[in-house]
Design an enzyme around this catalytic site. Structure first.
Site, PDB file in Angstrom:
ATOM      1  N   TYR A   1     -32.264  93.546  -5.999  1.00  0.00           N
ATOM      2  CA  TYR A   1     -32.906  94.055  -4.735  1.00  0.00           C
ATOM      3  C   TYR A   1     -33.333  95.561  -4.842  1.00  0.00           C
ATOM      4  O   TYR A   1     -32.976  96.527  -4.314  1.00  0.00           O
ATOM      5  CB  TYR A   1     -31.902  93.786  -3.640  1.00  0.00           C
ATOM      6  CG  TYR A   1     -32.958  93.662  -2.497  1.00  0.00           C
ATOM      7  CD1 TYR A   1     -33.476  92.258  -2.389  1.00  0.00           C
ATOM      8  CD2 TYR A   1     -33.305  94.747  -1.550  1.00  0.00           C
ATOM      9  CE1 TYR A   1     -34.385  91.970  -1.343  1.00  0.00           C
ATOM     10  CE2 TYR A   1     -34.262  94.227  -0.559  1.00  0.00           C
ATOM     11  CZ  TYR A   1     -34.705  92.966  -0.338  1.00  0.00           C
ATOM     12  OH  TYR A   1     -35.660  92.752   0.583  1.00  0.00           O
TER      13      TYR A   1
ATOM     14  N   GLY B   1     -26.647 106.421  -9.974  1.00  0.00           N
ATOM     15  CA  GLY B   1     -27.080 107.390  -8.755  1.00  0.00           C
ATOM     16  C   GLY B   1     -26.181 108.152  -8.206  1.00  0.00           C
ATOM     17  O   GLY B   1     -25.235 107.888  -8.046  1.00  0.00           O
TER      18      GLY B   1
ATOM     19  N   HIS C   1     -33.395 102.899  -7.850  1.00  0.00           N
ATOM     20  CA  HIS C   1     -33.390 102.404  -9.034  1.00  0.00           C
ATOM     21  C   HIS C   1     -34.470 102.710  -9.952  1.00  0.00           C
ATOM     22  O   HIS C   1     -34.189 102.758 -11.232  1.00  0.00           O
ATOM     23  CB  HIS C   1     -33.212 100.913  -8.715  1.00  0.00           C
ATOM     24  CG  HIS C   1     -32.055 100.377  -8.272  1.00  0.00           C
ATOM     25  ND1 HIS C   1     -32.393  99.645  -6.983  1.00  0.00           N
ATOM     26  CD2 HIS C   1     -30.845 100.331  -8.523  1.00  0.00           C
ATOM     27  CE1 HIS C   1     -31.127  99.165  -6.412  1.00  0.00           C
ATOM     28  NE2 HIS C   1     -30.083  99.635  -7.399  1.00  0.00           N
TER      29      HIS C   1
ATOM     30  N   SER D   1     -30.174  99.112  -1.176  1.00  0.00           N
ATOM     31  CA  SER D   1     -30.419  97.746  -1.262  1.00  0.00           C
ATOM     32  C   SER D   1     -30.033  97.202   0.504  1.00  0.00           C
ATOM     33  O   SER D   1     -30.657  96.358   1.017  1.00  0.00           O
ATOM     34  CB  SER D   1     -29.686  96.915  -2.293  1.00  0.00           C
ATOM     35  OG  SER D   1     -30.306  97.363  -3.270  1.00  0.00           O
TER      36      SER D   1
END
Ligand code: PAF
Length: 286
Positions: free
Chosen positions: A32, A147, A37, A186
């Site tokens: 997702y 991240g 990302h 997400s």
């Protein structure tokens, strides 16, 4: 872009790259995909010759009452995003490929996994460390990209990599935010418009504290109080903590070392996390 489902195929496919001494970058995800990302993929492409993205919703990092079954999934959309963003290999293994029937060996992280999310999600980082270690062994990347939104995850993975002598360099990429400040996740898709608006209290709180820090405030309690005022908009604050950026133990007040202000909060039934780094010594301005 190659779509690969098994470890054997993956190893075979990466053989040529390795022979040619190409740098392999790796972005592990649970799918997702969002702009956060894509920033990891961009960072990998900037530094490596080939980028491998994995999509695997890892059951072992979810608790029994967590959102494993409702975790958003949309493979065709993810595939297109990877294709459009220059990914070389999309590794999307089946559960049995990662956790075959006889599977029973886990990676147990130490102290870094205990505070913050570790307190409220027992076993979460054991699941993360295990799957990341397995994925590193499968992909054997030179660099792996994570991240900063998952600050504690980065710390746990970095420590695991050092402790187990895994030959991969961990790169932390700054959190990507929506224009209004909400950290990309997400899970944001689960928020209705009204909840989405209230979720902004999280980033507003963190940035209000960051502003005061930049103005010279070093008292940990006062910085947390500033953030807390904005967090009144969430339904349930799980934690708001100012921790030492290296140890993740409560930061000493007044702050003398780099610290991270971390939040986990529920808006409706959606759990969101976010953080800001308070760097010390303060880096010189350009
Ligand atoms: O950050 C995530 O998406 C997951 O925790 C990771 C690193 C892919 C492991 O399942």
């Amino acid at each position: 872009m190659q779509i690969i489902r098994t470890v054997t195929e993956l190893r075979h496919s990466l053989l040529e790259a390795r022979k040619a001494e190409k740098w392999v970058g790796f972005v592990p995800t649970m799918g997702y995909l969002h702009a956060g990302h894509l920033a990891l993929i961009g960072a990998s492409r900037a530094q490596c010759d080939i980028t491998v993205v994995s999509i695997f919703v890892n059951s072992t990092q979810f608790g029994p009452n967590e959102d494993l079954s409702t975790y958003p999934r949309d493979f065709p959309r993810d595939e297109k995003l990877c294709q459009d963003n220059g990914v070389g290999i999309l590794f999307a293994p089946d559960v049995k490929e990662i956790y075959p029937a006889q599977f029973e060996t886990f990676v147990e992280p130490g102290e870094l996994a205990k505070p913050l999310c570790g307190t409220f999600r027992p076993g979460h980082f054991r699941g993360v460390a295990t799957v990341v270690c397995k994925l590193f062994n499968m992909v054997q990347p030179d660099l792996a990209f994570f991240g900063q939104k998952d600050f504690q995850q980065c710390a746990v993975v970095r420590r695991m990599t050092n402790d187990l002598n895994l030959p991969v360099e961990i790169v932390t990429v700054p959190t990507v935010r929506e224009p209004d400040g909400l950290a990309m996740s997400s899970r944001n898709r689960s928020l209705c418009p009204e909840q989405r608006q209230r979720a902004l209290g999280i980033s507003r709180g963190l940035y209000a504290a960051m502003d005061q820090f930049r103005s010279g405030e070093r008292n940990a309690g006062r910085l947390m109080s500033i953030a807390k005022e904005h967090l009144a908009t969430v339904d349930r604050l799980q934690y708001l903590e100012l921790v030492d950026a290296d140890t993740l133990k409560p930061a000493e007040s007044p702050l003398r070392r780099a610290a991270v202000l971390c939040v986990a909060a529920f808006v409706g039934s959606t759990r969101l996390i976010d953080n800001v780094l308070l760097p010390l010594p303060v880096p010189p301005r350009d």
